[in-house]
Design a protein around this motif. Sequence first.
Motif, PDB file in Angstrom:
ATOM      1  N   ALA A 124       0.829  -1.207   0.000  1.00 30.82           N
ATOM      2  CA  ALA A 124       0.000   0.000   0.000  1.00 30.82           C
ATOM      3  C   ALA A 124       0.861   1.254   0.000  1.00 30.82           C
ATOM      4  CB  ALA A 124      -0.936   0.021   1.206  1.00 30.82           C
ATOM      5  N   LEU A 125       0.300   2.310  -0.559  1.00 28.73           N
ATOM      6  CA  LEU A 125       0.894   3.644  -0.536  1.00 28.73           C
ATOM      7  C   LEU A 125      -0.146   4.589   0.038  1.00 28.73           C
ATOM      8  CD1 LEU A 125       3.189   5.663  -1.428  1.00 28.73           C
ATOM      9  CD2 LEU A 125       1.865   5.953  -3.541  1.00 28.73           C
ATOM     10  N   THR A 126       0.210   5.310   1.087  1.00 30.68           N
ATOM     11  CA  THR A 126      -0.689   6.296   1.673  1.00 30.68           C
ATOM     12  C   THR A 126      -0.102   7.685   1.475  1.00 30.68           C
ATOM     13  OG1 THR A 126      -1.569   4.766   3.323  1.00 30.68           O
ATOM     14  CG2 THR A 126      -1.796   7.100   3.782  1.00 30.68           C
ATOM     15  N   LEU A 127      -0.937   8.590   0.963  1.00 31.99           N
ATOM     16  CA  LEU A 127      -0.573   9.984   0.765  1.00 31.99           C
ATOM     17  C   LEU A 127      -1.476  10.841   1.648  1.00 31.99           C
ATOM     18  CD1 LEU A 127      -0.510   9.883  -3.141  1.00 31.99           C
ATOM     19  CD2 LEU A 127       1.480   9.745  -1.632  1.00 31.99           C
ATOM     20  N   ARG A 128      -0.859  11.746   2.402  1.00 30.76           N
ATOM     21  CA  ARG A 128      -1.617  12.660   3.256  1.00 30.76           C
ATOM     22  C   ARG A 128      -1.218  14.089   2.920  1.00 30.76           C
ATOM     23  NH1 ARG A 128       0.200   8.610   6.786  1.00 30.76           N
ATOM     24  NH2 ARG A 128      -1.467   7.302   7.641  1.00 30.76           N
ATOM     25  N   MET A 129      -2.193  14.973   2.981  1.00 31.48           N
ATOM     26  CA  MET A 129      -1.914  16.366   2.691  1.00 31.48           C
ATOM     27  C   MET A 129      -2.679  17.245   3.682  1.00 31.48           C
ATOM     28  SD  MET A 129      -1.356  18.002  -1.046  1.00 31.48           S
ATOM     29  CE  MET A 129      -2.769  17.205  -1.777  1.00 31.48           C
ATOM     30  N   ALA A 130      -2.030  18.332   4.094  1.00 27.49           N
ATOM     31  CA  ALA A 130      -2.650  19.298   4.990  1.00 27.49           C
ATOM     32  C   ALA A 130      -2.315  20.701   4.517  1.00 27.49           C
ATOM     33  CB  ALA A 130      -2.167  19.103   6.427  1.00 27.49           C
ATOM     34  N   ILE A 131      -3.297  21.604   4.610  1.00 31.52           N
ATOM     35  CA  ILE A 131      -3.112  23.015   4.280  1.00 31.52           C
ATOM     36  C   ILE A 131      -3.368  23.825   5.543  1.00 31.52           C
ATOM     37  CG2 ILE A 131      -3.729  24.911   2.746  1.00 31.52           C
ATOM     38  CD1 ILE A 131      -5.118  22.871   0.927  1.00 31.52           C
ATOM     39  N   GLU A 132      -2.384  24.632   5.928  1.00 30.25           N
ATOM     40  CA  GLU A 132      -2.514  25.512   7.085  1.00 30.25           C
ATOM     41  C   GLU A 132      -2.405  26.959   6.617  1.00 30.25           C
ATOM     42  OE1 GLU A 132      -0.012  23.832  10.564  1.00 30.25           O
ATOM     43  OE2 GLU A 132       0.982  23.164   8.703  1.00 30.25           O
ATOM     44  N   THR A 133      -3.051  27.872   7.352  1.00 33.69           N
ATOM     45  CA  THR A 133      -2.937  29.290   7.049  1.00 33.69           C
ATOM     46  C   THR A 133      -1.980  29.958   8.019  1.00 33.69           C
ATOM     47  OG1 THR A 133      -4.101  31.404   6.853  1.00 33.69           O
ATOM     48  CG2 THR A 133      -4.993  29.824   8.432  1.00 33.69           C
ATOM     49  N   TYR A 134      -1.256  30.951   7.508  1.00 36.22           N
ATOM     50  CA  TYR A 134      -0.394  31.776   8.352  1.00 36.22           C
ATOM     51  C   TYR A 134      -1.114  33.042   8.817  1.00 36.22           C
ATOM     52  CZ  TYR A 134       3.741  29.051   6.999  1.00 36.22           C
ATOM     53  OH  TYR A 134       4.673  28.054   6.814  1.00 36.22           O
ATOM     54  N   GLY A 135      -2.373  33.201   8.389  1.00 34.11           N
ATOM     55  CA  GLY A 135      -3.080  34.427   8.747  1.00 34.11           C
ATOM     56  C   GLY A 135      -4.572  34.272   8.544  1.00 34.11           C
ATOM     57  N   ASP A 136      -5.082  34.919   7.491  1.00 39.00           N
ATOM     58  CA  ASP A 136      -6.517  34.916   7.230  1.00 39.00           C
ATOM     59  C   ASP A 136      -7.005  33.539   6.800  1.00 39.00           C
ATOM     60  OD1 ASP A 136      -6.600  37.627   7.770  1.00 39.00           O
ATOM     61  OD2 ASP A 136      -6.372  38.203   5.656  1.00 39.00           O
ATOM     62  N   SER A 137      -8.278  33.290   7.052  1.00 37.84           N
ATOM     63  CA  SER A 137      -8.928  32.095   6.527  1.00 37.84           C
ATOM     64  C   SER A 137      -9.112  32.239   5.022  1.00 37.84           C
ATOM     65  CB  SER A 137     -10.289  31.896   7.201  1.00 37.84           C
ATOM     66  OG  SER A 137     -10.144  31.761   8.604  1.00 37.84           O
ATOM     67  N   PHE A 138      -9.096  31.103   4.325  1.00 38.35           N
ATOM     68  CA  PHE A 138      -9.294  31.143   2.880  1.00 38.35           C
ATOM     69  C   PHE A 138      -9.865  29.807   2.407  1.00 38.35           C
ATOM     70  CE2 PHE A 138      -4.792  30.049   3.603  1.00 38.35           C
ATOM     71  CZ  PHE A 138      -4.691  28.822   2.953  1.00 38.35           C
ATOM     72  N   PRO A 139     -10.619  29.831   1.288  1.00 38.95           N
ATOM     73  CA  PRO A 139     -11.118  28.585   0.714  1.00 38.95           C
ATOM     74  C   PRO A 139      -9.994  27.846   0.002  1.00 38.95           C
ATOM     75  CG  PRO A 139     -11.730  30.417  -0.689  1.00 38.95           C
ATOM     76  CD  PRO A 139     -11.052  31.011   0.517  1.00 38.95           C
ATOM     77  N   ALA A 140     -10.057  26.523   0.033  1.00 39.52           N
ATOM     78  CA  ALA A 140      -9.009  25.739  -0.615  1.00 39.52           C
ATOM     79  C   ALA A 140      -9.529  24.339  -0.923  1.00 39.52           C
ATOM     80  CB  ALA A 140      -7.757  25.656   0.265  1.00 39.52           C
ATOM     81  N   GLN A 141      -8.771  23.639  -1.733  1.00 39.66           N
ATOM     82  CA  GLN A 141      -9.016  22.238  -2.050  1.00 39.66           C
ATOM     83  C   GLN A 141      -7.670  21.522  -2.092  1.00 39.66           C
ATOM     84  OE1 GLN A 141     -11.092  23.024  -5.883  1.00 39.66           O
ATOM     85  NE2 GLN A 141     -12.628  21.608  -5.113  1.00 39.66           N
ATOM     86  N   ALA A 142      -7.734  20.200  -1.941  1.00 36.40           N
ATOM     87  CA  ALA A 142      -6.535  19.384  -2.087  1.00 36.40           C
ATOM     88  C   ALA A 142      -6.935  18.033  -2.665  1.00 36.40           C
ATOM     89  CB  ALA A 142      -5.821  19.203  -0.749  1.00 36.40           C
TER      90      ALA A 142
END
Length: 271
Positions: A124-142
Motif C-alpha cells: 500500500a501507498l498512503t498519501l496525506r496532505m494538509a493546508i494551514e494558514t499563516y493568517g486569514d482564513s481562505f477557501p481551498a481544495q486538495a
Amino acid sequence: MSSSSEEIRLAAGTAEVGVQPGNGCRLGSLTVDGVELLRQGERYGSFPMVPWCGRTRDGRFRNGGTLHQLPVNSPPHAIHGTARDAAWKTARQSPTEAVFTYDLTDPWPYPGRVTQVVELTEDALTLRMAIETYGDSFPAQAGWHPWFNRHLAGGDGGQDDSGVQLSFTPAWQEQRGDDHLPTGTRVAPTPAPWDDCFGMPGGVDVTLTWPGRLELNVASREEWVVVYDEPADAVCVEPQTGPPNGLNTLPRLVTPLEPLETSTTWTWRRL
C-alpha cells in the motif's frame, strides 16, 4: 529549495516509489515487482493538486467580498493549483516514509503551508496532505492526480493486450458543461469515456484491474473523484476534497484553528 532533479526513493518489499520534491512533489515512479504503474514524463507520474483541484472558472474566486484572479493556465480557466509547478522542501525521510512542505505564495493570495506525507508499505501507498494558514482564513481544495499506465509492461518488455479495467459505483455524476465545469446538476453515471467528476458519499473507492497482473484500489474518505480515461496510454483516478470549480461552488475554509486535511490510500494485490 529542492533541485528539480532530486529524487527521494522509498522501498518496502518489492514496492518502490520515487518522489520528486523539485518537480511539484510528484511521484515520478511507483513500481511493484519492478513493473511501473505510473505514466512516465516530467508532467505525469502523480502530482498533488493544491490549493485547488481541477478547473476554477475564469481563474476567479471569492473569499467573502474579495474577488481574486489566478493565472489562467488552461484557458479560459485556472487548473490544478500552483504547487505542482513549484519546488517543495524535504522535511524528513526514512526508508519507507518522507515528509515534504511547500509555502503558499504568489500567485496564490494567502500565505500558508502545505505538507505532504508519503508512506509506503509492501502492499500500500498512503498519501496525506494538509493546508494551514499563516493568517486569514481562505477557501481551498486538495487532491491527487495520478496517471496510471493503461498497459503494464510485460516480463519480456512487451505489453499486455487487455489494458486496465475500472470498477466503481458512484452515487451520481456531475453534469459537465461545454466549458468542462460541473453545471450544478447531478445525473446518473454515464458510460466511459470520462473526463468527469463523480460523487461517492461513502468515500472514494475505485478499483483498477490489469487482468492477470495486478489489482489496485484507490480509496479516500473524501466523496469526490474525477476519472479521466480518454488518453490512449493512461487513466487518471483523482480523489479530491471537492468538485472542479469548488473554490466557488463548495468552498472549504482553511482557518487558523482548522487546517484542511485529506488522504488517499492505494492498496494492491497480485493476480
